[in-house]
Scaffold this motif. Sequence first.
Motif, mmCIF file in Angstrom:
data_model
loop_
_atom_site.group_PDB
_atom_site.id
_atom_site.type_symbol
_atom_site.label_atom_id
_atom_site.label_comp_id
_atom_site.label_asym_id
_atom_site.label_seq_id
_atom_site.Cartn_x
_atom_site.Cartn_y
_atom_site.Cartn_z
ATOM 1 N N THR A 149 0.824 -1.210 0.000
ATOM 2 C CA THR A 149 0.000 0.000 0.000
ATOM 3 C C THR A 149 0.855 1.255 0.000
ATOM 4 O OG1 THR A 149 -1.758 -1.166 1.162
ATOM 5 C CG2 THR A 149 -1.811 1.244 1.234
ATOM 6 N N ILE A 150 1.816 1.325 0.918
ATOM 7 C CA ILE A 150 2.640 2.540 0.966
ATOM 8 C C ILE A 150 3.566 2.621 -0.248
ATOM 9 C CG2 ILE A 150 2.482 2.762 3.465
ATOM 10 C CD1 ILE A 150 5.323 1.705 3.678
ATOM 11 N N GLY A 151 4.000 1.464 -0.761
ATOM 12 C CA GLY A 151 4.825 1.474 -1.967
ATOM 13 C C GLY A 151 4.069 2.030 -3.158
ATOM 14 N N THR A 152 2.801 1.680 -3.268
ATOM 15 C CA THR A 152 1.964 2.196 -4.356
ATOM 16 C C THR A 152 1.768 3.698 -4.230
ATOM 17 O OG1 THR A 152 0.830 0.069 -4.520
ATOM 18 C CG2 THR A 152 -0.282 1.977 -5.485
ATOM 19 N N VAL A 153 1.509 4.157 -3.016
ATOM 20 C CA VAL A 153 1.327 5.599 -2.794
ATOM 21 C C VAL A 153 2.606 6.350 -3.151
ATOM 22 C CG1 VAL A 153 0.958 7.360 -1.013
ATOM 23 C CG2 VAL A 153 -0.471 5.308 -1.049
ATOM 24 N N PHE A 154 3.747 5.841 -2.677
ATOM 25 C CA PHE A 154 5.017 6.514 -2.969
ATOM 26 C C PHE A 154 5.360 6.457 -4.451
ATOM 27 C CE2 PHE A 154 6.282 5.501 1.632
ATOM 28 C CZ PHE A 154 5.829 6.735 2.072
ATOM 29 N N GLU A 213 5.900 9.756 -6.900
ATOM 30 C CA GLU A 213 7.240 9.815 -7.503
ATOM 31 C C GLU A 213 8.334 10.002 -6.464
ATOM 32 O OE1 GLU A 213 7.309 12.518 -10.801
ATOM 33 O OE2 GLU A 213 5.539 11.616 -11.708
ATOM 34 N N MET A 214 8.336 9.096 -5.464
ATOM 35 C CA MET A 214 9.353 9.082 -4.414
ATOM 36 C C MET A 214 10.065 7.729 -4.464
ATOM 37 S SD MET A 214 7.064 10.683 -1.384
ATOM 38 C CE MET A 214 7.571 12.261 -0.793
#
Length: 75
Positions: free
Chosen positions: A27-32, A36-37
């Motif tokens: 989930t956090i990987g998708t958001v980041f 574009e982080m």
Amino acid sequence: MSGIEDPGHGHSPAAWTTVIIMLVALTIGTVFFFLEMPLLVWLSVVLLLLGLVVGFIMTKAGYGVGGSKTVSKQH
């Protein structure tokens, strides 16, 4: 009855902990990724792999399916 033993389908503290850690990482990987982080995307990949390690360690410690520290249900 076919004689095939039910493996338990991962209903154990080790399985649940592993899945929760990996879902949070995805989930956090998708958001980041969308923000574009890239550094934080790669850190979420590390967290995902850490989830696998935690699950393996918990299974070896007796928290897996049929482990010494889990309660097995009698049918």
